[in-house]
Design an enzyme around this catalytic site. Structure first.
Site, mmCIF file in Angstrom:
data_model
loop_
_atom_site.group_PDB
_atom_site.id
_atom_site.type_symbol
_atom_site.label_atom_id
_atom_site.label_comp_id
_atom_site.label_asym_id
_atom_site.label_seq_id
_atom_site.Cartn_x
_atom_site.Cartn_y
_atom_site.Cartn_z
ATOM 1 N N GLU A 24 0.869 -1.174 0.000
ATOM 2 C CA GLU A 24 0.000 0.000 0.000
ATOM 3 C C GLU A 24 0.905 1.222 0.000
ATOM 4 O OE1 GLU A 24 -3.592 -1.970 2.713
ATOM 5 O OE2 GLU A 24 -2.355 -0.344 3.535
ATOM 6 N N ASP B 147 -5.376 9.152 10.260
ATOM 7 C CA ASP B 147 -4.040 8.652 10.573
ATOM 8 C C ASP B 147 -3.511 9.236 11.875
ATOM 9 O OD1 ASP B 147 -3.404 6.935 8.269
ATOM 10 O OD2 ASP B 147 -3.759 8.760 7.143
#
Length: 269
Positions: free
Chosen positions: A49, A60
């Protein structure tokens, strides 16, 4: 058969899970990031990824937020990220590569142009964390029409009523976020992971990959016993943050990747 389908079929035949690694494109700089990307498959990454840098990565945690800041400081935009994929593909035609991030950079680049350029560069799939299935027509459907897999995230709060909607149109694999919160947060309990995988398998035949909170080879191995893939991101990115030189960053990430791969590969023996 897509590269992702092919890879998961190979791994199923070998009776082992995938090690899925996440790094942010351009972190800490273009050249170092490209060296890391090129080295990951040999270090044991089965699926990669690659994060598309964005100014506001709200899902995040601190590690990946800082990775985005470092990448953007080095002028890493969408064109540079796609060029990185092209350079990776010049030497590797077999490892699936998924772009992961937020819708805004794709929208700014232009959806049609993005899909066309991503496919041409050698991207296999997309994970767009802030685009719900209600907006499938904006990106998911055009991407799949072009031959790109569209991977959805499910979470502990995605109930059985919501799951079919989330999974409709999903392809490649299902990314289960095992902890409600931001990336890099604490790991989920293994009982919870087992229950979640069983529940997802009632709704889909797609491989299930578990992410958020996996930091050690031992934990990756435990997840690999229960799911088709273990996703590791923040722990790898911490190696870049801690490094005193580009070479140290490369060695740190690839060294940890080798250890994680060993854990995943030995999990079902």
């Amino acid at each position: 058969m897509s590269r992702l389908q092919n890879r998961f079929a190979e791994l199923k035949a070998e009776n082992r899970a995938a090690l899925v690694t996440f790094v942010t494109a351009g972190d800490p700089d273009y050249a170092t990031s490209l060296s890391i990307l090129k080295g990951l498959p040999e270090a044991g990454a089965d699926v990669i990824e690659l994060g598309m840098p964005f100014t506001d990565p709200m899902a995040d945690g601190p590690a990946i937020q800082l990775a985005n800041i470092r990448a953007l400081a080095g002028k890493q935009g969408m064109q540079q990220t796609l060029q990185m994929v092209r350079e990776f593909r010049a030497g590797n035609q077999s490892t699936p590569l998924v772009l992961m991030g937020y819708y805004n950079p794709i929208f700014v680049y232009g959806v049609e142009r993005f899909i066309s350029d991503a496919k041409e560069a050698g991207v296999d799939g997309l994970i767009v964390v802030d685009l719900p299935p209600e907006h499938n027509d904006e990106l998911c459907e055009p991407a799949q029409s072009a031959g790109l897999d569209f991977i959805r995230l499910t979470t502990p709060t995605t109930d059985d009523d919501r799951l079919p909607t989330v999974l409709a149109g999903s392809s490649g694999f299902v990314y289960y976020v095992s902890v409600a919160g931001v990336t890099g947060a604490g790991a989920a309990t293994l009982d919870h992971v087992e229950e979640a995988v069983a529940r997802l398998r009632r709704h889909t035949d797609l491989p299930v990959c578990i992410g958020f909170g996996i930091r050690t080879p031992e934990h990756a191995a435990e997840v690999a016993k229960r799911a088709e893939g273990a996703v590791v991101g923040s722990a790898l990115i911490d190696k870049i943050a801690e490094a005193k030189s580009p070479q140290q960053a490369i060695d740190g990430v690839l060294g940890l990747c080798r250890e994680l791969a060993e854990g995943v590969r030995g999990a079902r023996r």
